[in-house]
Design a protein around this motif. Structure first.
Motif, short mmCIF file in Angstrom:
data_model
loop_
_atom_site.label_atom_id
_atom_site.label_comp_id
_atom_site.label_asym_id
_atom_site.label_seq_id
_atom_site.Cartn_x
_atom_site.Cartn_y
_atom_site.Cartn_z
N TRP A 1 -16.61 -1.82 73.47
CA TRP A 1 -16.58 -0.67 72.60
C TRP A 1 -18.10 -0.51 71.97
CZ3 TRP A 1 -13.86 2.66 70.34
CH2 TRP A 1 -14.24 3.17 69.01
N GLU A 2 -18.88 -1.74 72.11
CA GLU A 2 -20.50 -1.74 71.56
C GLU A 2 -21.05 -0.61 72.57
OE1 GLU A 2 -24.14 -4.46 70.11
OE2 GLU A 2 -22.10 -5.16 70.82
N PHE A 3 -20.69 -0.64 73.81
CA PHE A 3 -21.66 0.17 74.76
C PHE A 3 -21.10 1.70 74.38
CE2 PHE A 3 -21.89 2.20 79.08
CZ PHE A 3 -23.18 2.10 79.01
N TYR A 4 -19.72 1.96 74.19
CA TYR A 4 -19.19 3.22 73.54
C TYR A 4 -19.93 3.77 72.68
CZ TYR A 4 -16.60 6.61 71.65
OH TYR A 4 -16.06 7.93 70.78
N ILE A 5 -20.10 2.92 71.52
CA ILE A 5 -20.72 3.25 70.37
C ILE A 5 -22.34 3.64 70.72
CG2 ILE A 5 -21.87 2.74 68.06
CD1 ILE A 5 -18.73 3.35 68.04
N THR B 1 -39.66 7.51 60.07
CA THR B 1 -38.60 6.58 60.47
C THR B 1 -39.32 5.60 61.52
OG1 THR B 1 -38.22 8.22 62.22
CG2 THR B 1 -36.80 8.03 60.35
N GLU B 2 -40.69 5.30 61.31
CA GLU B 2 -41.55 4.44 62.24
C GLU B 2 -41.81 3.07 61.46
OE1 GLU B 2 -42.65 5.34 65.08
OE2 GLU B 2 -41.14 6.91 64.74
N HIS B 3 -40.74 2.74 60.49
CA HIS B 3 -40.96 1.58 59.85
C HIS B 3 -40.66 0.19 60.52
CE1 HIS B 3 -36.55 1.78 59.51
NE2 HIS B 3 -36.69 2.98 59.07
N GLY B 4 -39.78 0.08 61.71
CA GLY B 4 -39.88 -0.85 62.55
C GLY B 4 -38.53 -1.63 62.34
N LEU B 5 -37.67 -1.13 61.36
CA LEU B 5 -36.34 -1.98 61.30
C LEU B 5 -35.38 -1.37 62.19
CD1 LEU B 5 -35.36 -2.28 57.44
CD2 LEU B 5 -35.90 -4.05 59.23
N VAL B 6 -34.69 -2.17 62.89
CA VAL B 6 -33.57 -1.82 63.89
C VAL B 6 -32.26 -2.32 63.30
CG1 VAL B 6 -32.83 -1.65 66.30
CG2 VAL B 6 -35.34 -1.69 65.79
N LEU B 7 -31.21 -1.60 63.28
CA LEU B 7 -29.91 -2.12 62.98
C LEU B 7 -29.13 -2.38 64.25
CD1 LEU B 7 -27.99 -2.55 60.86
CD2 LEU B 7 -27.10 -0.06 60.79
N ASN B 8 -28.90 -3.53 64.32
CA ASN B 8 -28.08 -4.08 65.52
C ASN B 8 -26.64 -4.35 65.35
OD1 ASN B 8 -28.74 -5.54 67.95
ND2 ASN B 8 -28.86 -7.39 67.02
N ASP B 9 -26.07 -4.91 66.38
CA ASP B 9 -24.85 -5.38 66.45
C ASP B 9 -23.79 -4.28 65.93
OD1 ASP B 9 -22.47 -6.59 66.79
OD2 ASP B 9 -23.00 -8.38 65.41
N LEU B 10 -23.71 -3.37 67.05
CA LEU B 10 -22.79 -2.43 66.82
C LEU B 10 -21.16 -2.37 67.21
CD1 LEU B 10 -25.22 0.30 68.47
CD2 LEU B 10 -25.17 -0.14 66.14
N GLY B 11 -20.93 -3.56 67.45
CA GLY B 11 -19.71 -3.88 68.11
C GLY B 11 -18.37 -3.87 67.13
N GLN B 12 -18.90 -3.75 65.80
CA GLN B 12 -17.52 -3.53 64.65
C GLN B 12 -17.70 -1.93 64.26
OE1 GLN B 12 -15.41 -6.00 64.10
NE2 GLN B 12 -16.98 -7.15 65.34
N CYS B 13 -18.51 -1.16 64.86
CA CYS B 13 -18.70 0.32 64.16
C CYS B 13 -17.22 1.09 64.31
CB CYS B 13 -19.63 1.01 65.09
SG CYS B 13 -21.22 0.63 64.83
N ILE B 14 -16.88 2.01 63.31
CA ILE B 14 -15.94 2.76 63.40
C ILE B 14 -16.52 4.09 63.67
CG2 ILE B 14 -14.14 3.85 62.24
CD1 ILE B 14 -14.29 1.34 60.40
N ASP B 15 -15.88 4.89 64.86
CA ASP B 15 -16.17 6.38 65.08
C ASP B 15 -15.25 7.30 64.43
OD1 ASP B 15 -17.04 8.48 66.09
OD2 ASP B 15 -16.12 8.36 68.22
N LEU B 16 -15.84 7.66 63.13
CA LEU B 16 -14.88 8.61 62.61
C LEU B 16 -14.49 9.83 63.15
CD1 LEU B 16 -16.15 8.02 58.75
CD2 LEU B 16 -14.02 7.02 60.16
#
Length: 266
Positions: free
Chosen positions: A6-10, A117-132
């Motif tokens: 699922w994380e790979f799909y997201i 958007t060059e601030h350098g924060l990266v949101l990780n762990d996409l395994g719980q995402c919901i594709d609306l």
């Protein structure tokens, strides 16, 4: 469905839907190797630590908490990042300080433009995402997270939710950055949800109380929040009070992060 496929799909959804200039705001998986008894995902390495690591580093210093200009700056960056995710109809559903990684861009960036958007924060762990996009417009959910401290106010009160779970995650992440790594607890007082974080010594206590009130008290799924507007409120305070103080504070933080990374490798 197993989390890793699922994380790979997201990941592929973000590749297709995000503007190329925004893709680096989220973890990227180059390849997935799936087996019957497990899987391996290969992606970018971000080894400077997380926002939670940063908070814990500050706990060892005399000031004990992250400098207020940095908290405001990171809050602006967090809001901007989640804004891009929601714009492509994806709910992260697991926003917390240890899921925001610090990348190489953070070391190199000297631009504090709130639209950058060059601030350098990266949101990780996409395994719980919901594709609306997989659901009809206006879909809301009533499922409740079983982990204490991660239940948004809608879950706690039995109301439907969609993007609100991410608003709650933003509130919890900013609470940790402001006050330290204690659980983000909320309570309902006369129908109004409030954070239990303390801001008595914070120079912008009123700003933060209003910030948390806004994130925690969404009327319903048809009255969703403008993260851009909320970001603008924080940006105004940041630019008015701390425009010339961010760079030296960031340089100091970079040194602290590099020293911590070096120590962890010994």
């Amino acid at each position: 469905m197993d989390t890793n496929p699922w994380e790979f799909y997201i990941n592929t959804c973000l590749d297709a839907r995000l503007k190329p200039a925004h893709r680096h705001l989220f973890s990227s998986i180059h390849s997935a190797h799936l087996f019957r008894n497990g899987s391996v995902l290969l992606g970018e390495l971000h080894n400077l630590g997380t926002l939670l690591n940063m908070v814990n580093i500050y706990r060892t210093l005399s000031e004990r908490v992250v400098a207020q200009p940095l908290v405001l700056y990171f809050a602006v960056c967090i809001l901007h990042t989640v804004e891009q995710l929601h714009a492509v109809h994806v709910v992260h559903a697991d926003i917390k300080p240890d899921n925001f990684m610090l990348s190489q861009r953070f070391l190199e960036n000297k631009c504090f433009d709130p639209e950058s958007t060059e601030h350098g924060l990266v949101l990780n762990d996409l395994g719980q995402c919901i594709d609306l996009q997989m659901f009809p417009d206006g879909t809301a959910f009533t499922t409740t997270c079983l982990t204490s401290g991660f239940q948004c106010t809608e879950m706690l009160s039995g109301k439907p939710w969609s993007y609100q779970t991410d608003y709650f995650g933003i509130a919890g992440t900013c609470s940790v950055c402001c006050s330290g790594p204690s659980p983000h607890n909320v309570s309902n007082q006369d129908g109004v949800w409030r954070t239990n974080a303390m801001f008595r010594r914070n120079p912008h206590s009123e700003l933060w109380l209003e910030f948390f009130h806004t994130l925690l008290n969404i009327p319903d799924c048809r009255s969703l929040l403008s993260l851009r507007m909320l970001r603008g409120n924080l940006t105004d305070v940041l630019q008015k009070n701390y425009n010339n103080k961010l760079l030296p504070l960031k340089r100091r933080l970079v040194v602290l992060l590099l020293e911590s990374h070096k120590a962890s490798r010994r």
